[in-house]
Design a protein around this motif. Sequence first.
Motif, PDB file in Angstrom:
ATOM      1  N   ASP A   1       9.921  29.212  -3.294  1.00 25.00           N
ATOM      2  CA  ASP A   1       8.970  28.706  -2.330  1.00 25.00           C
ATOM      3  C   ASP A   1       7.628  28.478  -3.003  1.00 25.00           C
ATOM      4  OD1 ASP A   1       7.957  31.760  -0.572  1.00 25.00           O
ATOM      5  OD2 ASP A   1       8.134  31.286  -2.700  1.00 25.00           O
ATOM      6  N   ASN A   2       6.722  27.792  -2.344  1.00 25.84           N
ATOM      7  CA  ASN A   2       5.481  27.369  -2.958  1.00 25.84           C
ATOM      8  C   ASN A   2       4.599  28.523  -3.438  1.00 25.84           C
ATOM      9  OD1 ASN A   2       3.834  25.390  -3.927  1.00 25.84           O
ATOM     10  ND2 ASN A   2       2.731  25.094  -2.016  1.00 25.84           N
ATOM     11  N   PRO A   3       4.462  29.608  -2.690  1.00 24.55           N
ATOM     12  CA  PRO A   3       3.645  30.706  -3.225  1.00 24.55           C
ATOM     13  C   PRO A   3       4.332  31.507  -4.319  1.00 24.55           C
ATOM     14  CG  PRO A   3       3.808  30.822  -0.821  1.00 24.55           C
ATOM     15  CD  PRO A   3       4.840  29.870  -1.292  1.00 24.55           C
ATOM     16  N   LYS A   4       5.559  31.079  -4.727  1.00 24.23           N
ATOM     17  CA  LYS A   4       6.328  31.791  -5.762  1.00 24.23           C
ATOM     18  C   LYS A   4       6.659  33.213  -5.349  1.00 24.23           C
ATOM     19  CE  LYS A   4       3.905  29.321  -9.458  1.00 24.23           C
ATOM     20  NZ  LYS A   4       3.132  29.478 -10.701  1.00 24.23           N
ATOM     21  N   SER A   5       6.722  33.452  -4.035  1.00 24.51           N
ATOM     22  CA  SER A   5       7.017  34.814  -3.618  1.00 24.51           C
ATOM     23  C   SER A   5       8.482  35.045  -3.304  1.00 24.51           C
ATOM     24  CB  SER A   5       6.176  35.179  -2.398  1.00 24.51           C
ATOM     25  OG  SER A   5       6.466  34.294  -1.320  1.00 24.51           O
ATOM     26  N   THR A   6       9.240  33.962  -3.180  1.00 30.96           N
ATOM     27  CA  THR A   6      10.656  34.101  -2.880  1.00 30.96           C
ATOM     28  C   THR A   6      11.473  33.145  -3.731  1.00 30.96           C
ATOM     29  OG1 THR A   6      10.124  34.651  -0.588  1.00 30.96           O
ATOM     30  CG2 THR A   6      12.407  34.151  -1.075  1.00 30.96           C
ATOM     31  N   LEU A   7      12.501  33.693  -4.328  1.00 32.46           N
ATOM     32  CA  LEU A   7      13.453  32.911  -5.120  1.00 32.46           C
ATOM     33  C   LEU A   7      14.735  32.794  -4.304  1.00 32.46           C
ATOM     34  CD1 LEU A   7      13.980  31.763  -8.092  1.00 32.46           C
ATOM     35  CD2 LEU A   7      15.138  33.951  -8.484  1.00 32.46           C
ATOM     36  N   TYR A   8      15.364  31.622  -4.355  1.00 29.08           N
ATOM     37  CA  TYR A   8      16.577  31.392  -3.587  1.00 29.08           C
ATOM     38  C   TYR A   8      17.729  30.973  -4.507  1.00 29.08           C
ATOM     39  CZ  TYR A   8      13.250  31.056   0.267  1.00 29.08           C
ATOM     40  OH  TYR A   8      12.250  31.310   1.167  1.00 29.08           O
TER      41      TYR A   8
END
Length: 127
Positions: free
Chosen positions: A73-80
């Motif tokens: 995600d854009n804030p780099k807080s979640t990887l999928y």
Amino acid sequence: QVHLMESGGGSVQAGGSLRLSCAASGRTYYRYCMGWFRQSPGKQREGVAALDNAGAGTFYTDSVKGRFTISQDNPKSTLYLQMNSLKPEDTGMYYCAADPGACSSASWPLDYEYNYWGQGTQVTVSS
């Protein structure tokens, strides 16, 4: 320090889909190579996919190309990890991991390169 926590695993039939998530906290503003690994009983841990969080590319092991997609995600807080057309051989414990610095095509699949690991989430694919 980066803390990682996976979610989204489960049991599906072959041909089904799952989306794994990896919530990152701590010093996420640094550059990392973010990887997904999996391990099945009796097998070595295997690099599945990786993403350079500075936007410098994605990497996949051959067996998942065209079926799995790694993203953040854009804030780099979640990887999928979006997993489609799942096969029984995709069964295993899936881990996300972070390696400080850029990804490279040579090192991204090497688990000893990664400093930070989550606890894992189980994926079971039945035939």
